[in-house]
Design a protein around this motif. Structure first.
Motif, PDB file in Angstrom:
ATOM      1  N   ASN A 143       0.765  -1.099  -0.241  1.00 35.03           N
ATOM      2  CA  ASN A 143      -0.049   0.014   0.057  1.00 35.03           C
ATOM      3  C   ASN A 143       1.005   1.123  -0.054  1.00 35.03           C
ATOM      4  N   THR A 144       0.425   2.209  -0.828  1.00 35.03           N
ATOM      5  CA  THR A 144       1.227   3.219  -1.029  1.00 35.03           C
ATOM      6  C   THR A 144       0.658   4.576  -1.369  1.00 35.03           C
ATOM      7  N   ASN A 145       1.042   5.741  -0.861  1.00 35.12           N
ATOM      8  CA  ASN A 145       0.355   7.228  -1.217  1.00 35.12           C
ATOM      9  C   ASN A 145       0.723   7.364  -2.604  1.00 35.12           C
ATOM     10  N   LEU A 146      -0.426   7.826  -3.469  1.00 31.88           N
ATOM     11  CA  LEU A 146      -0.143   8.531  -4.788  1.00 31.88           C
ATOM     12  C   LEU A 146      -0.168   9.910  -4.595  1.00 31.88           C
ATOM     13  N   ARG A 188       0.463  16.610  -1.569  1.00 32.65           N
ATOM     14  CA  ARG A 188      -0.803  16.263  -1.262  1.00 32.65           C
ATOM     15  C   ARG A 188      -1.016  14.626  -1.771  1.00 32.65           C
ATOM     16  N   VAL A 189      -1.607  13.974  -0.712  1.00 33.48           N
ATOM     17  CA  VAL A 189      -2.018  12.370  -1.020  1.00 33.48           C
ATOM     18  C   VAL A 189      -3.346  12.726  -1.884  1.00 33.48           C
ATOM     19  N   LEU A 190      -3.264  12.045  -3.169  1.00 32.24           N
ATOM     20  CA  LEU A 190      -4.311  11.882  -3.919  1.00 32.24           C
ATOM     21  C   LEU A 190      -5.125  10.677  -3.590  1.00 32.24           C
ATOM     22  N   THR A 191      -4.642   9.713  -3.490  1.00 28.28           N
ATOM     23  CA  THR A 191      -5.127   8.452  -3.035  1.00 28.28           C
ATOM     24  C   THR A 191      -4.195   7.308  -2.653  1.00 28.28           C
ATOM     25  N   VAL A 192      -4.648   6.207  -1.839  1.00 28.99           N
ATOM     26  CA  VAL A 192      -3.603   5.182  -1.586  1.00 28.99           C
ATOM     27  C   VAL A 192      -3.853   4.013  -2.534  1.00 28.99           C
ATOM     28  N   ILE A 193      -2.846   3.403  -3.095  1.00 28.37           N
ATOM     29  CA  ILE A 193      -2.962   2.423  -4.027  1.00 28.37           C
ATOM     30  C   ILE A 193      -2.645   1.218  -3.402  1.00 28.37           C
ATOM     31  N   PRO A 194      -3.449   0.147  -3.094  1.00 31.28           N
ATOM     32  CA  PRO A 194      -3.137  -0.968  -2.542  1.00 31.28           C
ATOM     33  C   PRO A 194      -2.004  -1.980  -3.303  1.00 31.28           C
ATOM     34  N   THR A 231      -9.577   7.735 -12.738  1.00 31.23           N
ATOM     35  CA  THR A 231      -8.357   7.494 -13.019  1.00 31.23           C
ATOM     36  C   THR A 231      -7.461   8.509 -12.369  1.00 31.23           C
ATOM     37  N   TYR A 232      -6.367   8.261 -11.702  1.00 36.87           N
ATOM     38  CA  TYR A 232      -5.508   9.095 -10.971  1.00 36.87           C
ATOM     39  C   TYR A 232      -4.337   9.330 -11.816  1.00 36.87           C
TER      40      TYR A 232
END
Length: 101
Positions: free
Chosen positions: A35-38, A47-53, A77-78
């Protein structure tokens, strides 16, 4: 001022004419190691856009310490950045006449 100019120049050179969906030219697929922050920019302060599993496939552009990434989650889509060490590149087999059967 120089980092901002460099970023703007890179985006201008990388974007194909008329590109609206992402400011990067994506070159390969990769898989997230966990899991990582995009992030919105190539920095831990961005800024964190989303967390990618972990284990998710993402499209990746040219990397240095950070990689421009496009990630599809459902119908959204990010586009953002991941730290390069958090990705595992997917290698595709090379088809040659000898192993093409």
């Amino acid at each position: 001022m120089k980092p901002m100019f460099t970023t703007v120049l890179m985006l201008a050179l990388a974007a194909p004419a008329g590109a609206k969906d992402a400011p990067f030219v994506f070159q390969a697929d990769a898989v997230t190691r966990h899991n990582t922050n995009l992030r919105a920019g190539p920095s831990l302060k961005a800024r964190v856009l989303t967390v990618i599993p972990g284990g998710q496939t993402v499209q990746v552009g040219r990397c240095d310490e950070w990689c421009p990434v496009k990630y599809q989650a459902g119908n959204k889509t990010y586009a953002g950045y991941l730290y390069a060490e958090l990705l595992k590149r997917q290698l595709l087999p090379i088809i040659t006449p000898q192993n093409r059967r």
